[in-house]
Design a protein around this motif. Structure first.
Motif, short mmCIF file in Angstrom:
data_model
loop_
_atom_site.label_atom_id
_atom_site.label_comp_id
_atom_site.label_asym_id
_atom_site.label_seq_id
_atom_site.Cartn_x
_atom_site.Cartn_y
_atom_site.Cartn_z
N VAL A 155 -11.35 11.62 -5.47
CA VAL A 155 -10.63 11.00 -4.36
C VAL A 155 -9.27 10.49 -4.81
O VAL A 155 -9.16 9.78 -5.82
N ARG A 156 -8.20 10.87 -4.11
CA ARG A 156 -6.86 10.33 -4.37
C ARG A 156 -6.58 9.19 -3.40
O ARG A 156 -6.81 9.34 -2.19
N VAL A 157 -6.07 8.11 -3.90
CA VAL A 157 -5.72 6.96 -3.07
C VAL A 157 -4.27 6.61 -3.35
O VAL A 157 -3.85 6.51 -4.50
N TYR A 158 -3.48 6.42 -2.26
CA TYR A 158 -2.07 6.10 -2.43
C TYR A 158 -1.62 5.23 -1.25
O TYR A 158 -2.27 5.20 -0.20
N PRO A 159 -0.55 4.47 -1.43
CA PRO A 159 -0.14 3.49 -0.42
C PRO A 159 0.17 4.13 0.92
O PRO A 159 0.75 5.20 1.00
N ASP A 207 -3.59 -1.51 2.77
CA ASP A 207 -3.59 -0.26 3.54
C ASP A 207 -3.23 0.93 2.65
O ASP A 207 -2.22 0.90 1.94
N VAL A 208 -4.07 1.95 2.72
CA VAL A 208 -3.90 3.13 1.86
C VAL A 208 -4.26 4.39 2.63
O VAL A 208 -4.89 4.35 3.68
N PHE A 209 -3.83 5.52 2.06
CA PHE A 209 -4.34 6.82 2.46
C PHE A 209 -5.35 7.25 1.40
O PHE A 209 -5.21 6.94 0.21
N LEU A 210 -6.34 8.01 1.84
CA LEU A 210 -7.38 8.54 0.97
C LEU A 210 -7.49 10.03 1.24
O LEU A 210 -7.61 10.44 2.40
N ALA A 211 -7.40 10.85 0.20
CA ALA A 211 -7.42 12.30 0.38
C ALA A 211 -8.29 12.96 -0.67
O ALA A 211 -8.38 12.48 -1.81
N GLY A 256 -14.24 4.55 10.97
CA GLY A 256 -15.70 4.57 10.87
C GLY A 256 -16.19 3.39 10.06
O GLY A 256 -15.41 2.53 9.64
N ASN A 257 -17.52 3.33 9.86
CA ASN A 257 -18.06 2.19 9.10
C ASN A 257 -18.39 2.57 7.66
O ASN A 257 -19.06 1.82 6.96
N LEU A 258 -17.89 3.73 7.23
CA LEU A 258 -18.18 4.19 5.88
C LEU A 258 -17.17 3.62 4.89
O LEU A 258 -15.98 3.51 5.18
N LYS A 259 -17.65 3.24 3.72
CA LYS A 259 -16.79 2.84 2.62
C LYS A 259 -16.89 3.90 1.52
O LYS A 259 -17.98 4.36 1.20
N ILE A 260 -15.73 4.26 0.97
CA ILE A 260 -15.65 5.29 -0.06
C ILE A 260 -15.24 4.65 -1.38
O ILE A 260 -14.21 3.97 -1.45
N ASP A 261 -16.06 4.86 -2.40
CA ASP A 261 -15.69 4.41 -3.74
C ASP A 261 -14.63 5.36 -4.30
O ASP A 261 -14.75 6.58 -4.16
N ALA A 262 -13.61 4.80 -4.95
CA ALA A 262 -12.55 5.61 -5.52
C ALA A 262 -12.04 4.92 -6.78
O ALA A 262 -12.20 3.72 -6.96
N VAL A 263 -11.45 5.72 -7.64
CA VAL A 263 -10.87 5.18 -8.87
C VAL A 263 -9.45 4.73 -8.54
O VAL A 263 -8.50 5.51 -8.57
N ASN A 268 -8.64 16.85 3.17
CA ASN A 268 -9.24 15.84 4.03
C ASN A 268 -8.42 14.56 3.85
O ASN A 268 -8.18 14.13 2.71
N LEU A 269 -8.01 13.95 4.94
CA LEU A 269 -7.15 12.76 4.87
C LEU A 269 -7.69 11.66 5.77
O LEU A 269 -8.06 11.93 6.93
N PHE A 270 -7.73 10.44 5.25
CA PHE A 270 -8.17 9.28 6.01
C PHE A 270 -7.26 8.10 5.69
O PHE A 270 -6.65 8.04 4.63
N ARG A 271 -7.22 7.18 6.63
CA ARG A 271 -6.51 5.93 6.39
C ARG A 271 -7.55 4.82 6.33
O ARG A 271 -8.56 4.86 7.04
N GLY A 272 -7.30 3.86 5.46
CA GLY A 272 -8.27 2.79 5.32
C GLY A 272 -7.67 1.60 4.62
O GLY A 272 -6.45 1.50 4.44
N ARG A 273 -8.56 0.71 4.21
CA ARG A 273 -8.11 -0.50 3.51
C ARG A 273 -8.86 -0.60 2.19
O ARG A 273 -10.10 -0.61 2.16
N ALA A 274 -8.09 -0.65 1.10
CA ALA A 274 -8.67 -0.69 -0.24
C ALA A 274 -8.92 -2.12 -0.68
O ALA A 274 -8.10 -3.02 -0.44
N ASP A 275 -10.05 -2.29 -1.34
CA ASP A 275 -10.40 -3.62 -1.86
C ASP A 275 -11.37 -3.43 -3.01
O ASP A 275 -12.52 -3.02 -2.81
#
Length: 372
Positions: free
Chosen positions: A367-371, A280-284, A267-274, A251-258
């Motif tokens: 959840v994996r987060v990368y630039p 701007d990041v990818f989330l998988a 979408g309007n969902l926020k995903i908590d990640a380590v 599963n892959l999404f693009r979003g903004r990490a903060d």
């Protein structure tokens, strides 16, 4: 398999390794342009991947001289092949359909390339016999293509391509015409032969397993342009387009990490990640990381959303559940479209069927987060 500049040529030519493949392929058509820089070191296997119409076969044909370049160049071991016809390039090619000469024996099919290069009949047949032995078909030397199985025919095609002692080997969907059992056998044999080939090799495939097990490096193109490249493990872990994510099953999404939270772009969902990344990041995450519930679970995990089952697909002893978001409502946030892998027992216990409402969640640690 790891690329190595020190592989020994199976043909015993003793020719030292050159710089491999250096190409820029520009092909222009009325509704499609290919513009691709492609390199491959001596001993390296590069897999070209992409959706239908991405330009993979066009790139392979351009390397072989079967499609004319509008611009760019093709150099192999420092030799400029750009304006040479296919029969003067010294490039070996293995086609999806084998394309063996039906009126020639396996031995004569393999000897055809050396003969076309000017090698005498006796030497060409000797070299062909050696290659048939290399691919395990010495006892089928006198057989014609119609008497060979699909796997045997493909190995003859590989021997024919290698018998011309190419600096560049091209493989166009080399395993796609084989049944599942034969595919396993020929894939293992192809892996061995590619490991012993000291030239550069470029393979086009739609099968992620072929790419991940046979290639040293993946080059992904979409719409005639490079979108991602790297070693298989890196591409599989960090896809950068929906196509690549589907290919490797993530599963892959693009979003903004903060501050350890990623706001999804679609979408309007926020995903908590380590993660300590910002911007701007990818989330998988894996489909197996998605947990499903019939009703809202106790404890209200942070990454939780309401969804609807779009499809249920059987995958051996597991089921792939395709989920659509249900839209914002009072009981839960708008959810992303994701895939979840569950057991048959879970399908029965949760009553999962097309249209069923469910709750979905994924742990931050999964959840994996990368630039981006």
């Amino acid at each position: 398999m790891t690329a190595s500049a020190n592989r020994v040529r199976l043909d015993g030519s003793g020719r030292p390794d050159g710089p491999g493949l250096d190409a820029r392929l520009v092909v222009r058509r009325p509704r499609f342009d290919l513009d691709l820089v492609l390199t491959a070191a001596p001993g390296e296997v590069v897999a070209l991947l992409g959706p239908n119409g991405a330009g993979k076969s066009t790139a392979l044909r351009a390397l072989a001289g079967l499609t004319t370049l509008a611009d760019g160049h093709v150099r192999v071991d420092g030799r400029d092949l750009t304006n040479l016809p296919p029969d003067e390039r010294g490039v070996g090619m293995v086609f999806q359909e084998y394309l063996l000469f039906p009126h020639l024996s396996a031995l004569e099919n393999v000897a055809f390339g050396p003969r076309a290069q000017g090698t005498g009949r006796r030497e060409a047949r000797r070299r062909a016999a050696e290659w048939l032995e290399h691919v395990g078909l010495a006892e089928h030397a006198s057989a014609r293509p119609r008497a060979l199985s699909g796997g045997q025919a493909q190995r003859v095609a590989l021997a024919r391509a290698l018998a011309v002692r190419p600096g560049l080997l091209l493989l166009d969907e080399p395993l796609s015409a084989l049944d599942a059992h034969t595919r396993l056998e020929v894939r293992a044999a192809l892996r061995r032969h590619l490991a012993g080939f000291a030239g550069a090799a470029v393979m086009v495939t739609h099968d992620p397993l072929d790419a991940l097990t046979l290639a040293d490096r993946l080059v992904v193109i979409e719409g005639g342009r490079l979108v991602q490249e790297g070693v298989p493990s890196e591409v599989a872990r960090r896809p950068r387009t929906p196509y690549v994510a589907r290919l490797v099953g993530l599963n892959l999404f693009r979003g903004r990490a903060d501050g350890g939270t990623v706001a999804l772009a679609d979408g309007n969902l926020k995903i908590d990640a380590v993660t300590s990344l910002e911007g701007d990041v990818f989330l998988a995450f894996e489909p197996s990381a998605v947990a499903l519930y019939r009703s809202r679970p106790d404890g209200s995990p942070r990454n939780l959303w309401k969804a609807r089952v779009a499809a249920v697909e059987s995958r051996g002893d597991r089921f792939r559940i395709r989920l659509d978001g249900t839209g914002p409502d009072a009981s839960g946030p708008d959810g992303p479209r994701v895939s979840a892998d569950v057991t048959a027992a879970a399908v029965a216990d949760l009553g999962l069927a097309e249209g069923s409402p469910v709750w979905a969640s994924v742990k931050a640690t999964e959840v994996r987060v990368y630039p981006a």
